[in-house]
Design an enzyme around this catalytic site. Structure first.
Site, short mmCIF file in Angstrom:
data_model
loop_
_atom_site.label_atom_id
_atom_site.label_comp_id
_atom_site.label_asym_id
_atom_site.label_seq_id
_atom_site.Cartn_x
_atom_site.Cartn_y
_atom_site.Cartn_z
N LYS A 52 12.52 65.89 -2.85
CA LYS A 52 13.60 66.37 -3.44
C LYS A 52 14.38 64.93 -4.35
O LYS A 52 14.87 63.86 -3.48
CB LYS A 52 15.10 66.43 -2.67
CG LYS A 52 16.28 67.32 -3.54
CD LYS A 52 17.67 66.55 -2.70
CE LYS A 52 17.93 65.53 -3.23
NZ LYS A 52 18.32 65.49 -4.61
N GLY A 94 18.60 55.43 -1.05
CA GLY A 94 19.87 54.96 -2.75
C GLY A 94 20.79 54.57 -1.86
O GLY A 94 20.60 53.34 -1.60
N SER A 95 22.03 55.21 -2.09
CA SER A 95 23.44 55.03 -1.77
C SER A 95 23.79 54.45 -0.65
O SER A 95 23.34 55.10 0.35
CB SER A 95 24.42 54.77 -2.69
OG SER A 95 24.62 56.10 -2.09
N THR A 96 24.25 53.23 0.23
CA THR A 96 24.50 53.32 1.61
C THR A 96 25.83 54.01 2.14
O THR A 96 25.10 54.40 3.71
CB THR A 96 25.55 51.77 1.83
OG1 THR A 96 24.19 50.66 0.90
CG2 THR A 96 25.32 51.44 2.99
N VAL A 146 25.28 57.49 1.28
CA VAL A 146 24.66 58.85 1.61
C VAL A 146 23.96 58.04 2.97
O VAL A 146 23.64 58.80 3.36
CB VAL A 146 24.53 59.46 0.27
CG1 VAL A 146 23.19 60.00 0.61
CG2 VAL A 146 24.99 59.43 -0.84
N GLY A 147 23.31 56.79 2.71
CA GLY A 147 22.21 56.47 3.73
C GLY A 147 23.14 56.94 5.02
O GLY A 147 22.83 57.21 6.25
N GLU A 181 15.77 53.26 2.49
CA GLU A 181 16.50 52.22 2.09
C GLU A 181 17.37 51.78 0.69
O GLU A 181 18.16 53.50 0.15
CB GLU A 181 14.86 52.12 0.53
CG GLU A 181 13.63 52.60 1.32
CD GLU A 181 13.62 50.57 1.20
OE1 GLU A 181 14.03 50.07 1.22
OE2 GLU A 181 12.48 50.28 1.80
N CYS A 187 17.61 48.17 -7.21
CA CYS A 187 18.46 47.91 -5.37
C CYS A 187 17.80 46.26 -5.35
O CYS A 187 19.30 45.85 -4.52
CB CYS A 187 17.69 49.19 -4.50
SG CYS A 187 16.17 48.74 -4.34
N GLU A 230 27.74 46.71 -4.11
CA GLU A 230 27.36 46.54 -5.33
C GLU A 230 27.80 47.60 -6.34
O GLU A 230 28.14 48.43 -6.55
CB GLU A 230 25.86 48.09 -4.83
CG GLU A 230 24.53 47.84 -5.22
CD GLU A 230 23.63 48.55 -4.76
OE1 GLU A 230 24.27 49.65 -4.77
OE2 GLU A 230 22.63 48.54 -4.94
P1 NAD Z 1 22.44 58.48 -4.08
O1 NAD Z 1 23.06 58.03 -2.82
O2 NAD Z 1 24.20 59.15 -4.24
O3 NAD Z 1 21.72 59.64 -4.37
C1 NAD Z 1 20.67 59.55 -3.34
C2 NAD Z 1 19.21 60.64 -3.60
O4 NAD Z 1 20.59 61.24 -2.62
C3 NAD Z 1 19.71 61.87 -4.65
O5 NAD Z 1 19.08 62.43 -4.34
C4 NAD Z 1 20.85 62.32 -4.32
O6 NAD Z 1 20.68 63.55 -4.28
C5 NAD Z 1 20.83 62.75 -2.63
N1 NAD Z 1 22.07 62.74 -1.64
C6 NAD Z 1 23.94 62.82 -2.08
N2 NAD Z 1 24.27 63.11 -1.72
C7 NAD Z 1 23.23 63.60 -0.81
C8 NAD Z 1 23.57 64.01 1.10
N3 NAD Z 1 25.27 64.54 0.81
N4 NAD Z 1 22.44 64.47 1.42
C9 NAD Z 1 21.61 63.66 1.23
N5 NAD Z 1 21.14 63.76 0.17
C10 NAD Z 1 21.88 62.87 -0.85
O7 NAD Z 1 21.77 57.68 -5.14
P2 NAD Z 1 21.95 57.40 -6.34
O8 NAD Z 1 23.00 56.94 -7.13
O9 NAD Z 1 21.04 58.11 -6.66
O10 NAD Z 1 21.31 55.66 -6.56
C11 NAD Z 1 21.74 54.62 -6.83
C12 NAD Z 1 21.96 53.65 -5.04
O11 NAD Z 1 20.45 53.90 -4.23
C13 NAD Z 1 21.78 51.85 -5.42
O12 NAD Z 1 23.00 52.39 -4.17
C14 NAD Z 1 20.56 51.66 -4.90
O13 NAD Z 1 21.27 49.89 -4.34
C15 NAD Z 1 20.49 52.67 -4.60
N6 NAD Z 1 18.62 52.15 -4.14
C16 NAD Z 1 18.08 51.44 -3.31
C17 NAD Z 1 16.35 51.13 -3.42
C18 NAD Z 1 15.75 50.44 -2.54
O14 NAD Z 1 14.52 50.14 -2.29
N7 NAD Z 1 16.35 49.82 -1.62
C19 NAD Z 1 16.40 51.78 -4.39
C20 NAD Z 1 16.45 52.60 -5.54
C21 NAD Z 1 18.04 52.66 -5.04
#
Ligand code: NAD
Length: 486
Positions: free
Chosen positions: A180, A234-236, A238-239, A256, A289, A390
């Site tokens: 996704k 993605g972001s902490t 959402v993680g 991650e 990131c 961040e």
């Molecule tokens: P995000 O967390 O908003 O989204 C990441 C993904 O999660 C997207 O595909 C999004 O559609 C999906 N998502 C959003 N809400 C969700 C939910 N409730 N349930 C399941 N999936 C959901 O992050 P972003 O804005 O796309 O990316 C930026 C962030 O990603 C930054 O915080 C960055 O540090 C992090 N990042 C981390 C790494 C790493 O390897 N640690 C690499 C790249 C980016």
């Protein structure tokens, strides 16, 4: 206008149910640049069912050689389509031309190749020999088996790279996958689906669901009992939500997340000016990131560092924001929303009392899109929000330290622990410090920590688990003990 991309479900490249599409906006111009299939819940459900079936009813997970050949074929097709994917990453993802060979496309494909090369090192079985009291004496072995169905949820900043890190590792391990991608950058994932179909992947082994809603498909994957593991970057925020929601089905989660990584420049470094200036956060407009977004400089040389940075930022004017210049590594940020978020942090920094040394403004005249000047704050303390949170944009903060002990304290005084750096003229000293930093990687004197054969991931709120390397493939394996009486 880029071409329209489709879903890939159960071996078929097709539109979303009801032919639903959504428009993607290009960060360079702020205008519509393409259309992508907008998956409905029905589509996601079908992808999960297909992945489950492919895992349970085919030999994908057990026929190591056959699946290696297909995953290798996908690599060759991606290579052949490098130009097309590069265009997507530039137009849709805002990558500058000079950044394409880095984590955007070139390095992503290089790391794919490294995963293929590592495949023979994956151990599928370990013999633990005979043991136990005479009446139960047993011969034991440990068998490593694929976890099952994987939901891979990826961000927009380096979409191909993160898609490959998850999808290829999981497929090599023998899992089936539903990818996704982030709504802003559906392109690279959709192309991976098309090419998997061309490579002749068995139906359901790999599926791609793109969509406008950031959360819907991802939440379905997290909640569904048919999905065994979620691999998320993605972001902490959402993680954390994924971990909470995954608890209902005790799902394995691999995360991650974000970072606020520190680079410590020690006083004894011979090329002080170069070490300080190279920390300017400009590559992909700081949207990485693992970028070192906190520069830690000794108070004794702080004034000197400030002057070096003042000069370096002034000299950078005219060297970013040009779509066609192959020497440039910085373009716009991904979206209007992200631009507003980063500008919010710049306002906050000023309000918190930091000194704005360079940048700080938007630059719409660069092309109408989401351009923010390379920005640097000095006189920052580690308790300010711009020192702790961040920003994910081209904003560097420079923090003074008193001595080595203080530098380590500040570096570790963070919720995050993704990457870090130490620069020193004394390698032993730098390595000693590296041992004290709580982060998933430490770059010493510019050492390269990110590669396809090295595990990448974070301590603390930067995540759980490791991606890439043999370790990254093994994240997708379960161990099973088999013992027989002798
Ligand atoms: P995000 O967390 O908003 O989204 C990441 C993904 O999660 C997207 O595909 C999004 O559609 C999906 N998502 C959003 N809400 C969700 C939910 N409730 N349930 C399941 N999936 C959901 O992050 P972003 O804005 O796309 O990316 C930026 C962030 O990603 C930054 O915080 C960055 O540090 C992090 N990042 C981390 C790494 C790493 O390897 N640690 C690499 C790249 C980016």
């Amino acid at each position: 206008m880029l071409s329209e991309t489709k879903l890939y479900i159960n071996g078929v490249v097709r539109p979303a149910a009801g032919d639903r599409t959504y428009e993607t906006v290009g960060p360079w111009t702020g205008e519509v640049v393409g259309k992508a299939a907008d998956a409905s819940a029905e589509d996601v459900n079908e992808a999960i069912a297909a992945a489950r079936r492919a895992f349970d009813a085919t030999d994908w997970s057990t026929n190591h050689q056959a699946r290696f050949e297909l995953v290798k074929r996908l690599y060759e097709l991606l290579q052949a389509n490098e130009e097309r994917i590069s265009t997507l990453c530039r137009v849709q993802g805002g990558s500058a031309l000079g950044f394409v060979p880095r984590a955007q496309v070139g390095m992503a494909l290089g790391c794919y190749k490294e995963l293929l090369d590592l495949f023979p090192q994956v151990r599928w079985e370990k013999d633990r020999g005979e043991a136990g009291p005479p009446q139960y004496r047993s011969h034991r072995k440990i068998v490593y088996e694929a976890v099952g169905v994987v939901g891979a949820i990826t961000p927009w900043n380096v979409p191909l790279y993160v898609n490959i890190g998850k999808v290829v590792s999981a497929l090599l391990a023998g899992c089936t996958v539903i990818l996704k991608p982030a709504p802003d950058t559906p392109g690279p994932g959709a192309v991976m689906g098309e090419l998997a179909a061309e490579a002749g992947f068995p139906p359901g082994v790999f599926n791609v669901v793109t969509g406008a809603d950031p959360a819907m498909a991802g939440e379905m994957l997290v909640l569904d009992p048919r999905v065994d593991l979620i691999s998320f970057t993605g972001s902490t925020g959402v993680g954390k939500r994924i971990m909470e929601k995954g608890a209902a089905t005790l799902k394995r989660v691999f995360l991650e997340l974000g970072g606020k990584s520190a680079k410590i420049v020690l006083d004894d470094v011979p090329n002080f000016a170069q070490e300080v200036a190279s920390t300017m956060l400009v590559g992909h407009a700081g949207q990485g990131c693992a970028v070192q977004s906190r520069l830690l400089v000794s108070r004794k040389r702080y004034a000197e560092a400030v002057e070096i940075l003042r000069g370096a930022y002034a000299a950078y004017e005219g060297k970013w924001g040009d779509f066609d210049d192959p020497s440039q590594v910085m373009g716009p940020v991904i979206s209007k929303k992200q631009m507003e978020r980063v500008m919010g942090y710049i306002d906050l920094g000023v309000r918190e009392g930091a000194t704005l040394l360079a940048g700080g403004k938007t630059r719409p005249e660069k092309g109408g899109g989401w351009f923010i000047e390379p920005t640097c704050f000095v006189d920052v303390t580690n308790d300010m929000r711009i020192g702790r949170e961040e920003i994910f944009g081209p904003v560097l903060v420079v923090i003074p330290y008193e001595d080595e002990e203080d530098a380590i304290r500040i570096a570790n005084d963070s919720d995050y622990g993704l990457s870090s750096g130490v620069a020193s003229g004394d390698l032993d000293r730098a390595l000693r410090l590296a041992g004290r930093i709580r982060a998933g990687s430490v770059s010493v004197n510019g050492g390269m920590c990110i590669a396809g054969d090295l595990p990448f991931g974070g301590y603390k709120m930067s995540g759980i688990g490791r991606e890439w390397g043999v370790e990254g493939i093994e994240e997708y394996l379960e161990s099973k003990v088999v013992a027989w009486r002798v």
